[in-house]
Design a protein around this motif. Structure first.
Motif, PDB file in Angstrom:
ATOM      1  N   ALA A  14      -2.547 -42.990 -10.180  1.00  0.00           N
ATOM      2  CA  ALA A  14      -1.856 -41.983 -10.980  1.00  0.00           C
ATOM      3  C   ALA A  14      -0.772 -42.607 -11.846  1.00  0.00           C
ATOM      4  N   CYS A  18      -0.813 -42.622 -16.002  1.00  0.00           N
ATOM      5  CA  CYS A  18       0.257 -41.917 -16.730  1.00  0.00           C
ATOM      6  C   CYS A  18       1.062 -42.877 -17.593  1.00  0.00           C
ATOM      7  N   CYS A  22       1.548 -42.616 -21.624  1.00  0.00           N
ATOM      8  CA  CYS A  22       2.867 -42.591 -22.268  1.00  0.00           C
ATOM      9  C   CYS A  22       2.979 -43.683 -23.328  1.00  0.00           C
ATOM     10  N   VAL A 148      -6.080 -40.112 -17.372  1.00  0.00           N
ATOM     11  CA  VAL A 148      -5.237 -39.326 -16.466  1.00  0.00           C
ATOM     12  C   VAL A 148      -6.068 -38.251 -15.762  1.00  0.00           C
ATOM     13  N   LEU A 184       2.129 -35.419 -10.524  1.00  0.00           N
ATOM     14  CA  LEU A 184       2.485 -36.332 -11.613  1.00  0.00           C
ATOM     15  C   LEU A 184       1.421 -36.325 -12.703  1.00  0.00           C
ATOM     16  N   THR A 185       0.151 -36.425 -12.307  1.00  0.00           N
ATOM     17  CA  THR A 185      -0.923 -36.446 -13.307  1.00  0.00           C
ATOM     18  C   THR A 185      -1.038 -35.107 -14.027  1.00  0.00           C
ATOM     19  N   CYS A 188       1.856 -34.659 -16.403  1.00  0.00           N
ATOM     20  CA  CYS A 188       1.693 -35.518 -17.582  1.00  0.00           C
ATOM     21  C   CYS A 188       0.695 -34.902 -18.556  1.00  0.00           C
ATOM     22  N   THR A 192       1.609 -33.570 -22.334  1.00  0.00           N
ATOM     23  CA  THR A 192       0.869 -34.124 -23.465  1.00  0.00           C
ATOM     24  C   THR A 192       0.205 -33.028 -24.274  1.00  0.00           C
TER      25      THR A 192
END
Length: 263
Positions: A14, A18, A22, A148, A184-185, A188, A192
Motif C-alpha cells: 500500500a 500510494c 503521489c 493503488v 490508506l489506499t 489516496c 486523487t
C-alpha cells in the motif's frame, strides 16, 4: 504471529503504490506548457494522441481515409487501398503498413501505423510543448491509480489469508490492523479522484484542457469534422456507422493473421 508478516507486506504494498501515485501527481502538476501552447489549436491527430495514444491516431487515420473513400474498410476486418497517394505522413504510414498488395487485415495495419515515425514525431512535438506525458503514461497518474487499486485488493487478500492463522490477538483487532493500509489506499484514491480526475494516460493537464476546448468547439452538426473529432477523443466506439464498427470489431481477433486473403 505469522499474521504480522502479512500485515507488513500489506503496508509495503500500500505504501509503495500510494507513494508512486503521489510522485506521479507531482510530476504531472510540474509539467509546464510551452509559452505558445495556450494559444495552440489542436489538430485532430494531436487530439487523438492526447486522448488515446498512438493507436488512437492510427484509428483516426483509417476512419478519416475511409470517410473520404480513399480506403475501404470491410466489415470482415480488411483494409483495401483505393487511393495510394497519402496526403500527409500519417496516411502514408497507413498505406505503407498495408503493403504493396493494397490489402491487409486492419489489426496489423493499426499496430504498424501506431509505431511509425510519423506518430513518434507527433508525440515528441506534444511532449516538447508540455501537452503530453513524456513517458507515454507508464509512470503517469492513470497508471498510479491502477497500481493503488491493485494494492487495495492485495491488502484485502493478505488480510483474508492472515485472519485464519493462529494468533493470540483477537480476530477483530487483526482485521483493524489490516484496515489501516486499506484505508490508506482508499483515501489516496478518493483524494486523487477529487483533485485530478479525469485521469489521463497520455495528456498533461494542459493537454487535457485543450482537448476539452476542442470538444466544446464542435458545433454538434453531423459533418465530417465533428464525426472525426468524436473518433479522435472517444475512439472507434464513437462510430455510429454499422459497417465501420464491424470492421474495427475484427481488429483484435485477427491481430496475428497476415497470411489469408478476403474472399
Amino acid at each position: 504471529m505469522f499474521w504480522v508478516l502479512f500485515l507488513l507486506s500489506a503496508w509495503a504494498v500500500a505504501g509503495l503504490a500510494c507513494l508512486r501515485l503521489c510522485l506521479a501527481a507531482v510530476r504531472a502538476a510540474a509539467v509546464e506548457p510551452h509559452a505558445a501552447a495556450g494559444e495552440h489549436t489542436l489538430t485532430l491527430y494531436e487530439a487523438a494522441f492526447l486522448s488515446g495514444g498512438p493507436r488512437r491516431v492510427a484509428d483516426l487515420t483509417l476512419v478519416s481515409m475511409a470517410r473520404q473513400r480513399r480506403l475501404l474498410l470491410a466489415h470482415t476486418g480488411w483494409a483495401t487501398v483505393v487511393d495510394p497517394c497519402g496526403r500527409d505522413d500519417m496516411e502514408r504510414s497507413v498505406i505503407g503498413a498495408i503493403g504493396p498488395g493494397g490489402q491487409s487485415r486492419i489489426a496489423p495495419v493499426r499496430a504498424a501505423a501506431a509505431a511509425a515515425e510519423a506518430v513518434r514525431s507527433l508525440a515528441d512535438r506534444l511532449v516538447g510543448a508540455g501537452l503530453a506525458v513524456p513517458d507515454g503514461g507508464a509512470g503517469g497518474v492513470a497508471a498510479g491509480v491502477r497500481r493503488v487499486r491493485v494494492a487495495a485488493v492485495t491488502v484485502c487478500a493478505l488480510g483474508l489469508v492472515a485472519l485464519p492463522l493462529p494468533a493470540t490477538e483477537p480476530r477483530l483487532l487483526i482485521a483493524l490492523w489490516f484496515a489501516l493500509p486499506l484505508a490508506l489506499t482508499l483515501g489516496c484514491l478518493a483524494i486523487t479522484r477529487m483533485e485530478i480526475h479525469p485521469y489521463a494516460r497520455w495528456a498533461s493537464p494542459a493537454g487535457q484542457r485543450l482537448v476539452g476546448a476542442l470538444v466544446r468547439q464542435a458545433d454538434g452538426t453531423a459533418d465530417d469534422r465533428t464525426f472525426l473529432t468524436s473518433v479522435a477523443v472517444r475512439g472507434v466506439h464513437a462510430i455510429g456507422e454499422p459497417d465501420l464498427r464491424a470492421a474495427f470489431a475484427h481488429r483484435e481477433k485477427y491481430a496475428g493473421d497476415h497470411g489469408e486473403r478476403r474472399g
